[in-house]
Design an enzyme around this catalytic site. Structure first.
Site, short mmCIF file in Angstrom:
data_model
loop_
_atom_site.label_atom_id
_atom_site.label_comp_id
_atom_site.label_asym_id
_atom_site.label_seq_id
_atom_site.Cartn_x
_atom_site.Cartn_y
_atom_site.Cartn_z
N ASP A 1 0.83 -1.20 0.00
CA ASP A 1 0.00 0.00 0.00
C ASP A 1 0.87 1.26 0.00
OD1 ASP A 1 -2.84 0.94 0.48
OD2 ASP A 1 -1.89 1.89 2.19
N GLU B 1 1.67 -0.58 -4.98
CA GLU B 1 0.64 0.42 -5.24
C GLU B 1 1.36 1.76 -5.17
OE1 GLU B 1 -3.26 2.80 -3.76
OE2 GLU B 1 -1.54 2.43 -2.49
C1 GLC Z 1 -4.17 3.05 -0.60
C2 GLC Z 1 -5.40 2.21 -0.49
C3 GLC Z 1 -6.52 3.09 -0.05
C4 GLC Z 1 -6.17 3.67 1.30
C5 GLC Z 1 -4.84 4.37 1.27
C6 GLC Z 1 -4.31 4.63 2.64
O1 GLC Z 1 -4.28 4.02 -1.58
O2 GLC Z 1 -5.65 1.56 -1.70
O3 GLC Z 1 -7.73 2.39 0.00
O4 GLC Z 1 -7.16 4.58 1.69
O5 GLC Z 1 -3.86 3.60 0.63
O6 GLC Z 1 -3.90 3.44 3.24
#
Ligand code: GLC
Ligand code: CA
Length: 587
Positions: A250, A312
């Protein structure tokens, strides 16, 4: 400019990106110079993940076994056969760890457990075992940028006070101004409002401030602290030892902040910035993050089996993103530039080509993704006028997408995506053609974005609604009761799995066909050769299949051969209508 004529298919310009018939709208890429992917002179990267189709499960909304209205791990385990029937290779589970749920579980209070909402650690073990026994790999979500404010480390940091080793695990600073009552810098939270919250000292007076790029319930960790690094290596080991195949990481571009925490002065966007020559925001995509992923990669490589890391990272341009997937770092990164691309032939051509080239440059596979739990589902996004900027949620009073057009384009987009070499990510429910819930009552919203943005951004609830399995069952079969943590719209009945299973032409059967053919033809590890690109049509060959998408206003002839998949029926005389993708097996 020299010209090379491609195949003589009327309505399609072949061979070169340059315009032959209409006003010039060059995609800027020379088909002769970049004709194929991968580069035939390079040794191919191999491994299950290079071509895998990975299905994202959002545990809250997939299947609810105990009827409390929130999806859970036993619910997922009971539905694994659906994923086998669909034909995916792996699942990625969004967080199920103990959490106050300030951000739907992306605020983790304990990285080594399961929230009672979702079940127990034994349920997680069972899910992993049951999935793997069906040939499905399991990827879990890792949230290293921040913990929950309920994490024992944060509680200890508050208790220990300024200057303590406990506070050094997070980003605490004194405030500005005479009383320290101004935040340490001007950074904004991704969810709106300041990225800093002031705490109360032991004497009951206002004290230091802590950084949270997201919700105040998600304090950012200090990744310069060796204890933080050691802890996460241990968390990785914990789940690797339980048999997971990898981690979706994440906010992978956020862990290291520019050391001086300089003011930024720009609106906050989770994106790192589109242009190479523009200054990068001090909170995103700092070079120091790569060292962390090298350490993690070394750990994963010490385990048997091919365990993977997926970033991500909202990083643009593609060349910057490619740095996350260099050979000694992560295996994959989500291709958000692809997700954000407009539905036009030149835009799709440009993003596909750029994505392939950027990852070829570092010897990594490309990934493709159209939907996830943070964006408006593509069946609705594509029903907005072409060129609409990415909506941050859609609600009552907003311009409503054209549902039929959105679904038609979504099916064409998915069929195009599933023909591309590389790894593809599906988000639960897209195999049903599910739209966003675009008329959810605002009172029902749970995403912190809605409150924190002062009711200006609707947020992400509309893509997180529990999915429909059976049209006539309570909660559309999501669970045994009619409880559902977000309201399900009445249209869910027509999208339910049992209305689509075995029904020719349904979105579900389209996905099944595509996934079966993708596997049979090895499209994920195939070689892409462009046949034609222009303002209206994209066409390429991936090994034995020819793929064509018509973005133009009039039907175009299908490539010669047997049509093996089509996102909508062809015309009576066999042409490909507007917003339709076909796969044709070469004669
Ligand atoms: C990422 C996740 C999202 C979350 C954010 C903070 O972007 O996909 O859902 O709110 O991180 O953890
Ligand atoms: Ca439940």
């Amino acid at each position: 400019m020299e010209r090379a004529d491609g195949p003589s298919v009327p309505g399609i310009r072949g061979g070169r990106a340059a315009d032959r018939t209409g006003p010039a709208r060059d995609t800027g890429v020379d088909l002769n110079t970049h004709p194929t992917h991968p580069d035939p002179t390079e040794a191919p990267v191999t491994g299950w993940w290079t071509e895998a189709v990975i299905y994202q499960i959002y545990p809250r909304s997939f299947a609810d076994a105990n009827g409390d209205g929130i999806g859970d791990l036993p619910g997922i385990t009971a539905r694994l056969d659906h994923l086998v029937e669909l034909g995916v290779d792996a699942v990625w589970l969004s967080p199920f760890y103990p959490s106050p749920q300030a951000d739907a579980g992306y605020d983790v209070a304990d990285y080594r457990g399961v929230d009672p909402l979702f079940g127990t650690l034994a349920d997680a073990d069972k899910l992993i075992t049951e999935a793997r026994s069906r040939g499905l790999r399991v990827i879990v979500d890792l949230v290293p940028n921040h913990t929950s404010s309920a994490h024992r480390w944060f509680t200890a940091a508050l208790a220990a006070g300024p200057g303590s080793p406990e506070r050094d695990r997070y980003v605490f600073r004194d405030g500005k101004g005479a009383d320290g009552d101004q935040p340490p810098n001007d950074w904004q939270s991704v969810f709106g409002g300041p990225a800093w919250t002031r705490v109360t000292g032991a004497d009951g007076r206002p004290g230091q401030w802590y950084l949270h790029l997201f919700d105040p319930g998600q304090p950012d960790l200090n990744w310069d602290n060796p204890e933080v690094r050691a802890e996460f290596l241990d968390v990785l080991r914990f789940w690797l030892d339980r048999g997971v195949d990898g981690f979706r990481v994440d906010v992978a571009h956020g862990l290291i902040k520019q050391a001086d925490l300089a003011d930024w002065q720009e609106p906050q966007e989770i994106l790192s910035g589109r242009e190479v020559d523009k200054p990068r925001p001090p909170m995103w995509d700092q070079d120091g993050v790569h060292e962390i992923y090298r350490d993690w990669r070394a750990l994963l490589d010490s385990y048997p089996g091919e365990r993977i890391l997926v970033a991500e990272a909202w990083v643009e341009p593609a060349e910057r993103l490619a740095r996350y997937v260099r050979p000694d770092e992560m295996h994959q990164a989500f291709n958000f530039e692809y997700l954000l691309a407009s539905w036009t032939a030149p835009a799709q051509y440009a993003v596909i080509t750029r994505s392939l080239e950027a990852t070829d440059g570092v010897g990594a596979p490309t990934t493709w993704v159209l939907s996830n739990h943070d964006v408006v589902r593509h069946a609705s996004r594509l029903g907005l006028p072409v060129g609409t900027p990415r909506p941050h949620g859609i609600g009552i009073g907003d311009e409503q997408p054209d549902a039929a057009l959105g679904l038609r384009r979504a099916r064409a987009a998915s069929l195009l995506m599933l023909a591309l070499p590389g790894s593809a990510y599906l988000y639960q429910g897209e195999e049903l053609g599910l739209p966003e819930h675009t008329t959810m009552p605002d009172e029902a919203r749970q995403d912190p974005t809605w409150e924190r943005s002062g009711h200006t951004l609707r947020g992400r609830d509309g893509c997180r609604v529990p999915i429909p399995w059976e049209a006539d069952a309570p909660s559309y079969g999501f669970g045994p009761t009619d409880a559902s943590w977000l309201p399900q719209p009445p249209v869910w009945a027509e999208f339910a799995l049992d209305r689509q299973r075995g029904v020719p032409g349904s979105t579900y059967e389209l996905y099944r066909t595509a996934l079966r053919l993708r596997r049979e033809h090895g499209l994920g590890r195939g070689t892409l050769a462009w046949l034609a690109t222009g303002d209206e049509v994209l066409s390429f060959r991936n090994d034995g299949l020819t793929v064509l998408t018509n973005f133009g206003g009039v039907p175009v002839p299908a490539p010669a051969g047997e049509v093996v998949a089509a996102s909508a029926p062809l015309t009576d005389d066999g042409r490909v209508p507007t917003d339709v993708t076909v796969w044709v097996r070469s004669a």
